[in-house]
Design a protein around this motif. Structure first.
Motif, PDB file in Angstrom:
ATOM      1  N   TRP A  44      43.520  28.825  46.364  1.00  0.00           N
ATOM      2  CA  TRP A  44      44.455  29.947  46.406  1.00  0.00           C
ATOM      3  C   TRP A  44      45.829  29.523  46.935  1.00  0.00           C
ATOM      4  O   TRP A  44      46.865  29.931  46.418  1.00  0.00           O
ATOM      5  CB  TRP A  44      43.873  31.049  47.280  1.00  0.00           C
ATOM      6  CG  TRP A  44      44.694  32.306  47.296  1.00  0.00           C
ATOM      7  CD1 TRP A  44      45.436  32.790  48.330  1.00  0.00           C
ATOM      8  CD2 TRP A  44      44.879  33.231  46.229  1.00  0.00           C
ATOM      9  NE1 TRP A  44      46.059  33.953  47.982  1.00  0.00           N
ATOM     10  CE2 TRP A  44      45.733  34.258  46.693  1.00  0.00           C
ATOM     11  CE3 TRP A  44      44.396  33.290  44.922  1.00  0.00           C
ATOM     12  CZ2 TRP A  44      46.122  35.315  45.895  1.00  0.00           C
ATOM     13  CZ3 TRP A  44      44.792  34.358  44.125  1.00  0.00           C
ATOM     14  CH2 TRP A  44      45.638  35.350  44.620  1.00  0.00           C
ATOM     15  N   THR A  62      27.037  42.065  38.563  1.00  0.00           N
ATOM     16  CA  THR A  62      28.218  41.231  38.806  1.00  0.00           C
ATOM     17  C   THR A  62      27.845  39.755  38.824  1.00  0.00           C
ATOM     18  O   THR A  62      28.573  38.909  38.286  1.00  0.00           O
ATOM     19  CB  THR A  62      28.874  41.625  40.153  1.00  0.00           C
ATOM     20  OG1 THR A  62      29.200  43.013  40.133  1.00  0.00           O
ATOM     21  CG2 THR A  62      30.136  40.822  40.397  1.00  0.00           C
ATOM     22  N   GLU A  86      38.545  35.336  41.545  1.00  0.00           N
ATOM     23  CA  GLU A  86      39.542  36.017  42.370  1.00  0.00           C
ATOM     24  C   GLU A  86      39.438  37.537  42.240  1.00  0.00           C
ATOM     25  O   GLU A  86      39.654  38.265  43.195  1.00  0.00           O
ATOM     26  CB  GLU A  86      40.953  35.575  41.965  1.00  0.00           C
ATOM     27  CG  GLU A  86      41.257  34.118  42.264  1.00  0.00           C
ATOM     28  CD  GLU A  86      41.210  33.802  43.739  1.00  0.00           C
ATOM     29  OE1 GLU A  86      41.299  34.733  44.555  1.00  0.00           O
ATOM     30  OE2 GLU A  86      41.058  32.629  44.073  1.00  0.00           O
ATOM     31  N   ASN A  87      39.114  38.013  41.018  1.00  0.00           N
ATOM     32  CA  ASN A  87      39.080  39.457  40.807  1.00  0.00           C
ATOM     33  C   ASN A  87      38.120  39.782  39.668  1.00  0.00           C
ATOM     34  O   ASN A  87      38.125  39.102  38.639  1.00  0.00           O
ATOM     35  CB  ASN A  87      40.500  39.965  40.482  1.00  0.00           C
ATOM     36  CG  ASN A  87      40.530  41.459  40.280  1.00  0.00           C
ATOM     37  OD1 ASN A  87      40.346  41.935  39.164  1.00  0.00           O
ATOM     38  ND2 ASN A  87      40.740  42.202  41.343  1.00  0.00           N
ATOM     39  N   THR A 117      36.989  43.160  37.429  1.00  0.00           N
ATOM     40  CA  THR A 117      37.188  44.573  37.107  1.00  0.00           C
ATOM     41  C   THR A 117      36.097  44.991  36.122  1.00  0.00           C
ATOM     42  O   THR A 117      36.102  44.573  34.963  1.00  0.00           O
ATOM     43  CB  THR A 117      38.566  44.819  36.481  1.00  0.00           C
ATOM     44  OG1 THR A 117      39.578  44.329  37.370  1.00  0.00           O
ATOM     45  CG2 THR A 117      38.792  46.296  36.225  1.00  0.00           C
ATOM     46  N   LYS A 150      41.610  33.775  32.494  1.00  0.00           N
ATOM     47  CA  LYS A 150      41.323  35.197  32.325  1.00  0.00           C
ATOM     48  C   LYS A 150      40.189  35.310  31.301  1.00  0.00           C
ATOM     49  O   LYS A 150      40.287  34.765  30.199  1.00  0.00           O
ATOM     50  CB  LYS A 150      42.554  35.956  31.840  1.00  0.00           C
ATOM     51  CG  LYS A 150      42.339  37.461  31.709  1.00  0.00           C
ATOM     52  CD  LYS A 150      43.516  38.137  31.022  1.00  0.00           C
ATOM     53  CE  LYS A 150      44.764  38.091  31.871  1.00  0.00           C
ATOM     54  NZ  LYS A 150      45.878  38.858  31.229  1.00  0.00           N
ATOM     55  N   ILE A 188      37.588  39.276  34.197  1.00  0.00           N
ATOM     56  CA  ILE A 188      37.549  38.389  35.351  1.00  0.00           C
ATOM     57  C   ILE A 188      38.821  37.535  35.398  1.00  0.00           C
ATOM     58  O   ILE A 188      39.248  36.974  34.391  1.00  0.00           O
ATOM     59  CB  ILE A 188      36.298  37.473  35.288  1.00  0.00           C
ATOM     60  CG1 ILE A 188      35.061  38.290  35.676  1.00  0.00           C
ATOM     61  CG2 ILE A 188      36.454  36.259  36.189  1.00  0.00           C
ATOM     62  CD1 ILE A 188      33.785  37.486  35.714  1.00  0.00           C
TER      63      ILE A 188
END
Length: 435
Positions: free
Chosen positions: A278, A358, A380-381, A383, A411, A428
Motif C-alpha cells: 500500500w 467473500t 484492497e476493496n 464490493t 480490477k 474487486i
C-alpha cells in the motif's frame, strides 16, 4: 538505560518458574506504581511467560517455543475448562504431553497414564491416587471433589488436581479445540520469525552523513535505511529520494523523513505485506515497545516467507483452507472455478455464509491472477453488489474476469453461478505484491 516497563519484564523473566506474581509485590520490589506493574504483567502474559488463573493468581510459567505451541500448561487447562484447583498449585506451570480419558478398569487405565499426562476421570478416588503416583495430573469432571489425602499427595508431587463442572466429553472437546486453535496460531508467521536481526541490519545515526548512506547502499543493496538516535530509537528513515542532489557532507537528520512506519516482532506477515504494498516501500524497521531498533524486514523477506507458506502442509484448517480445498478449476472452461457448499461453509439457516461467499470470490481471483499474471494479490476493496441465498450441497461456479491491470493494481469483476443462474456478483480492487 532500560525503561521501568522493561525492568519489570526482566525481573519477571528472572523469577523461578512456578513463582506467584502480584501487582503489589512487583510495585514494592521495583519501586514503581501499581499501574506500571499491572501493564508490565499484562505484557508478560501476552508474551506467554506468566498465566493468570481465577482463585489462584498470576504465576510464572515456562515460555513455550513456537515448535511446541500445540502443548498446553495445566494453568491454561484450568482457564479453558473453568476449573477449580483442589491441590498441587505449584505444578500449574508444567506442560502436559497428552490427556487420557479414564473410562476403563483401573489396571487398563494405568497402562495409558504416564508422567506429565492429564487423566480426565470422574469421582474415582483410587484412580486419582494412582495417577498422581504415576506422575500425572488429574482433572475431575462433573464437579466432584476428592479426599484430603489425595489433595495432600498432589501438593507433595507438585501435580495439579483440578475439578470442573463439565462432563468428560465436553471437557475433552474443549481441550481438543484449544490445541487445534494453537495449531492454527502456530502456522501464522510474524515479523519476528522472518526479519533480519539487529546484528545483521544496516542503519544510520542522526550524526552520520550522506556519504554513509552510499556506503550502506553499496554493501547491502538497500536504498532505504532506518535512522536512530544515541539511544538506538528509530527517529526517521532515509531513502534514495532524500539524498538526491544533496552534498556528501550533509547530515542525515537534516534530510530524513520523520515519524516513519515501523512494525513490532508480533506484527503478522499479512499486515506488514499489506503495508509494504500500500505504501510502496521496500524495507520497514522492526522495533520494540520503546521504539528501539530490533532489526529490519524487507520486501524480499516477505515474499520469500509467503512462497514458503504455500509449500507447507496445513496443520490447523481455517475457513480459507476449507474454501481452497473445495475449489478446483473447471476442466471444460478456462478461468472458471468450481466449489461445493459443504456444511462448514453455511450459516445457521443452512445457506452459504456471507464470509465464505467473500472467501470464494477472493480465492478464485487469487488463483486466476497466479495463472494469468504470475502475481500475488492483496485485496484492497470488495464490493458485493448482488447476492442470493445458496443452499447447502450446491455446486457453484466462480468466474473472475480481469477488467484492468497495471503495474501495481488490478480490477476484477467476479460472477458466481449456480447452474445457469447468477447468485452473486462482486467487484474487486487489488494490489499486486509481485510480478
Amino acid at each position: 538505560m532500560a525503561t521501568k516497563h522493561e525492568q519489570i519484564l526482566q525481573h519477571i523473566l528472572s523469577l523461578q518458574v512456578g513463582s506467584k506474581i502480584s501487582v503489589r509485590q512487583i510495585a514494592k520490589d521495583l519501586n514503581v506504581s501499581d499501574g506500571t506493574a499491572y501493564r508490565a504483567i499484562k505484557e508478560a502474559e501476552n508474551q506467554g511467560i506468566v498465566s493468570t488463573i481465577e482463585r489462584v493468581g498470576t504465576i510464572r510459567i515456562e515460555q513455550k517455543k513456537k515448535d511446541n505451541f500445540e502443548e498446553l500448561t495445566f494453568a491454561e487447562i484450568v482457564n479453558i475448562i473453568d476449573g477449580q484447583v483442589l491441590g498441587g498449585r505449584d505444578g500449574l506451570h508444567k506442560t502436559l504431553s497428552k490427556f487420557v480419558i479414564g473410562a476403563m478398569q483401573l489396571n487398563a487405565m494405568m497402562r495409558y497414564t504416564q508422567a506429565d499426562s492429564l487423566l480426565i476421570v470422574g469421582n474415582r478416588h483410587e484412580a486419582h491416587k494412582l495417577a498422581l503416583e504415576a506422575g500425572a495430573a488429574v482433572l475431575i469432571t462433573g464437579g466432584f471433589d476428592t479426599d484430603d489425602s489425595i489433595k495432600q499427595l498432589a501438593n507433595e508431587k507438585q501435580l495439579p488436581i483440578i475439578s470442573t463442572s463439565y462432563d468428560t466429553f465436553t471437557v475433552a472437546a474443549m481441550i481438543n479445540r484449544a490445541i487445534y486453535d494453537q495449531l492454527i496460531k502456530k502456522e501464522i508467521i510474524f515479523v519476528g520469525d522472518i526479519s533480519t536481526p539487529f546484528e545483521s541490519s544496516y542503519y544510520l545515526t542522526t550524526k552520520q552523513q550522506v556519504k554513509d548512506w552510499y556506503i550502506n547502499n553499496e554493501v547491502s543493496s538497500h536504498t532505504r535505511f532506518p535512522v536512530v538516535d544515541d539511544r538506538m530509537k528509530v527517529v526517521g528513515m532515509v531513502s534514495s529520494r532524500d539524498i538526491v542532489g544533496k552534498e556528501q557532507s550533509t547530515f542525515i537528520d537534516r534530510i530524513m523523513s520523520r515519524k516513519p512506519l515501523v512494525v513490532q516482532e508480533k506484527t503478522s506477515l499479512a499486515s506488514v505485506a499489506h503495508m509494504m504494498v500500500w505504501e510502496g516501500i521496500e524495507l520497514v524497521p522492526v522495533v520494540d515497545g520503546s521504539h528501539v531498533l530490533k532489526g529490519v524486514i524487507s520486501r524480499q523477506d516477505v515474499l520469500k516467507a509467503m512462497q514458503q507458506i504455500q509449500r507447507q502442509p496445513q496443520v490447523g484448517e481455517t475457513i480459507e483452507d476449507i474454501v481452497s480445498n473445495n475449489m478446483s478449476q473447471n476442466p471444460d472452461e478456462d478461468g472458471l472455478y468450481e466449489a461445493r457448499v459443504i456444511p462448514q461453509m453455511t450459516n445457521h439457516l443452512g445457506t452459504l455464509s456471507h464470509g465464505v461467499f467473500t472467501a470464494l470470490i477472493t480465492e478464485a481471483c487469487d488463483k486466476m491472477m497466479k495463472i494469468e499474471k504470475k502475481a500475488e494479490i492483496s485485496i484492497e476493496n470488495i464490493t458485493v453488489y448482488f447476492s442470493k441465498p445458496v443452499p447447502i450441497d450446491s455446486i457453484l461456479h466462480v468466474k473472475p474476469v480481469l477488467l484492468d491491470v497495471g503495474r501495481l493494481y488490478a480490477k476484477i469483476d467476479v460472477e458466481v453461478l449456480q447452474g445457469q443462474i447468477t447468485v452473486g456478483r462482486a467487484l474487486i480492487m487489488a494490489q499486486l505484491i509481485n510480478r
